[in-house]
Design an enzyme around this catalytic site. Structure first.
Site, short mmCIF file in Angstrom:
data_model
loop_
_atom_site.label_atom_id
_atom_site.label_comp_id
_atom_site.label_asym_id
_atom_site.label_seq_id
_atom_site.Cartn_x
_atom_site.Cartn_y
_atom_site.Cartn_z
CB CYS A 59 -0.86 -0.04 1.35
SG CYS A 59 -2.18 1.46 1.37
CB CYS A 65 -1.76 3.82 8.17
SG CYS A 65 -2.59 4.67 6.63
CB CYS A 125 -0.99 -0.12 8.09
SG CYS A 125 -2.02 -1.49 7.24
CB CYS A 132 -15.96 -6.57 6.36
SG CYS A 132 -15.16 -5.18 6.42
CB CYS A 160 -19.00 -4.32 5.04
SG CYS A 160 -17.71 -2.78 5.75
NE ARG A 191 -17.81 -5.21 13.44
CZ ARG A 191 -18.09 -4.32 12.35
NH1 ARG A 191 -17.02 -3.65 11.89
NH2 ARG A 191 -19.26 -4.12 11.75
N1 SAM Z 1 -6.56 0.65 3.07
C1 SAM Z 1 -8.06 1.00 3.54
C2 SAM Z 1 -7.75 2.19 4.34
O1 SAM Z 1 -6.98 2.27 5.07
O2 SAM Z 1 -9.08 2.91 4.23
C3 SAM Z 1 -8.82 -0.32 4.15
C4 SAM Z 1 -7.93 -1.00 4.87
S1 SAM Z 1 -7.32 -0.66 6.57
C5 SAM Z 1 -6.30 -2.05 7.07
C6 SAM Z 1 -8.70 -0.50 7.60
C7 SAM Z 1 -8.82 -0.11 9.08
O3 SAM Z 1 -7.89 -1.00 9.91
C8 SAM Z 1 -7.49 1.04 9.42
O4 SAM Z 1 -8.35 2.29 8.98
C9 SAM Z 1 -7.38 0.92 10.90
O5 SAM Z 1 -8.34 1.81 11.70
C10 SAM Z 1 -7.55 -0.67 10.95
N2 SAM Z 1 -6.29 -1.12 11.28
C11 SAM Z 1 -5.32 -1.36 10.33
N3 SAM Z 1 -4.27 -1.88 11.27
C12 SAM Z 1 -4.41 -2.00 12.31
C13 SAM Z 1 -3.62 -2.39 13.43
N4 SAM Z 1 -2.53 -2.82 13.30
N5 SAM Z 1 -4.27 -2.57 14.61
C14 SAM Z 1 -5.57 -2.17 14.50
N6 SAM Z 1 -6.24 -1.64 13.73
C15 SAM Z 1 -5.75 -1.46 12.70
C1 DTB Z 2 -11.53 -2.14 11.33
O1 DTB Z 2 -12.01 -0.95 12.22
N1 DTB Z 2 -10.89 -2.81 11.76
C2 DTB Z 2 -10.65 -4.02 10.71
C3 DTB Z 2 -11.78 -3.51 9.49
N2 DTB Z 2 -12.05 -2.04 10.05
C4 DTB Z 2 -11.31 -3.27 8.12
C5 DTB Z 2 -9.40 -4.23 10.38
C6 DTB Z 2 -8.43 -4.75 11.52
C7 DTB Z 2 -7.16 -4.71 11.04
C8 DTB Z 2 -6.24 -5.26 12.03
C9 DTB Z 2 -4.81 -5.51 11.56
C10 DTB Z 2 -4.54 -6.54 10.45
O2 DTB Z 2 -5.24 -7.63 10.59
O3 DTB Z 2 -4.05 -6.27 9.53
FE1 SF4 Z 3 -2.83 1.15 3.30
FE2 SF4 Z 3 -2.83 0.26 5.71
FE3 SF4 Z 3 -3.21 2.74 5.63
FE4 SF4 Z 3 -5.18 0.89 4.57
S1 SF4 Z 3 -4.35 1.26 6.82
S2 SF4 Z 3 -4.49 2.90 3.65
S3 SF4 Z 3 -3.99 -0.65 4.14
S4 SF4 Z 3 -1.46 1.55 4.91
#
Ligand code: SAM
Ligand code: DTB
Ligand code: SF4
Length: 328
Positions: A56, A60, A63, A100, A131, A263
């Site tokens: 990506c 973030c 992530c 989702c 979703c 949630r």
């Molecule tokens: N890439 C898209 C975006 O960021 O909008 C969708 C997928 S992203 C992984 C969805 C959400 O997962 C993020 O906004 C964040 O709130 C949550 N998330 C991602 N990594 C996480 C982590 N390590 N621990 C907890 N929540 C996480």
């Molecule tokens: C949300 O608030 N939590 C989910 C979903 N929306 C997409 C994602 C959690 C991701 C946790 C880290 C991972 O598994 O990569």
């Molecule tokens: Fe990309 Fe992860 Fe950020 Fe979603 S949360 S935009 S997958 S870096």
């Protein structure tokens, strides 16, 4: 405050006063509001699938999927339609009512959207709610997803406007609000929440909830995630959130957004059964079910089944889905 009133004008000090209540008072008030709007023993079950993983361009700081962090995650191209349908069917067989699908994109291209729309339609055909979370969306893209019959779009604010810049630099807080507005205008239900444990202060948690509650309409679904620390990300060593402060955040979210599904999202593998029970008492009424979130672990099905049995909780069955075989 009446149990049925929906407000969109919460001040920060009002929210902070809720956080500062004695714990028992806060949980009692949150549970009272919860009971006025929901069956207190019913939990909505969603299952996640990462349909496009890693690489990506966004940065973030939490992530695993950002190309800017060395997390060792294996990249995967967009999944094939039959593989997605098989995963959705397996989730349905386990008692999940919502599927989702998440993609590690800054935003989808129009061609990406064509492929995701096929997935949405196939999952709908199984009788599940759909979703997706695909990054930023334009108004036109939101309209296309709406026409395809998408039920929910997930797009989190993640944290307060003030702390946001320390977590993400490649898209702004206002970009996120714009996407939420496009989704809302297109008539898709909104799923938006945040993450605790990014190193934020208590004030940032209150500000995050204030932003969500003061949107023109409350998100129908509010995921509260606890950071899953991923080695190689800048926030790997961030200060952990105190478990009772996490429960308080669930309770305050329930009080500010009485009709929304709150949630209990990422981070459950690190939570005791007792902490999760307190979250349900505080008004959480939705979870992610299944052994994976997107790229990290979630409690296995047997463990959640046992927790539900011990707490006398039951999964929500959609009234329209007469064939549901909820086993949880
Ligand atoms: N890439 C898209 C975006 O960021 O909008 C969708 C997928 S992203 C992984 C969805 C959400 O997962 C993020 O906004 C964040 O709130 C949550 N998330 C991602 N990594 C996480 C982590 N390590 N621990 C907890 N929540 C996480
Ligand atoms: C949300 O608030 N939590 C989910 C979903 N929306 C997409 C994602 C959690 C991701 C946790 C880290 C991972 O598994 O990569
Ligand atoms: Fe990309 Fe992860 Fe950020 Fe979603 S949360 S935009 S997958 S870096």
């Amino acid at each position: 405050m009446s149990a049925t009133s929906l407000r969109h004008d919460w001040t920060l000090s009002e929210i902070q006063s809720l956080y500062d209540l004695p714990f028992n008072d806060l949980l009692f008030q949150a549970q009272t509001i919860h009971r006025a709007h929901f069956d207190p023993n019913e939990v909505q079950i969603s299952t996640l699938l990462s349909i496009k993983t890693g690489a990506c361009p966004e940065d973030c700081g939490y992530c695993s999927q950002s190309a800017r962090h060395q997390t060792g995650l294996e990249r995967e191209k967009l999944m094939s339609l039959p593989d997605v349908v098989a995963a959705a069917q397996a989730a349905k067989d386990q008692g999940s009512t919502r599927f989702c699908m998440g993609a590690a994109w800054r935003n989808p291209t129009d061609k990406n959207l064509d492929q995701v729309i096929d997935m949405i339609q196939a999952v709908r055909d199984l009788g599940m709610e759909t979703c997706v979370t695909l990054g930023m969306l334009s108004a036109e893209q939101s309209e296309r997803l709406s026409t395809a019959g998408l039920d929910y779009y997930n797009h989190n604010l993640d944290t307060s406007r003030e702390f946001y810049g320390q977590v993400i630099s490649t898209r702004t807080f206002d970009d996120r609000l714009d996407t939420l507005q496009h989704v809302r205008d297109a008539g898709i239900k909104v799923c938006s929440g945040g993450i605790l444990g990014l190193g934020e202060q208590p004030r940032d948690r209150a500000r995050l909830l204030q932003e969500l509650a003061n949107l023109p309409d409350h998100p129908e679904s509010v995921p509260i995630n606890q950071l899953v620390p991923v080695a190689g990300t800048p926030l790997y060593e961030a200060d952990k959130v105190d478990s009772l402060d996490f429960v308080r955040t669930i309770a305050v979210a329930r009080m500010l957004m009485p009709r929304s599904y709150v949630r209990l999202s990422a981070g459950r593998t690190e939570m005791s059964d007792e902490m999760q029970a307190l979250c349900f008492m505080a008004g959480a009424n939705s979870i992610f079910y299944g052994e994976r979130l997107l790229t990290t672990d979630n409690p296995v099905a047997d463990q959640d089944q046992e927790l539900f049995d011990r707490l006398g909780l039951h999964p929500q069955v959609r009234p329209t889905d007469v064939s549901a075989t909820a086993t949880l």
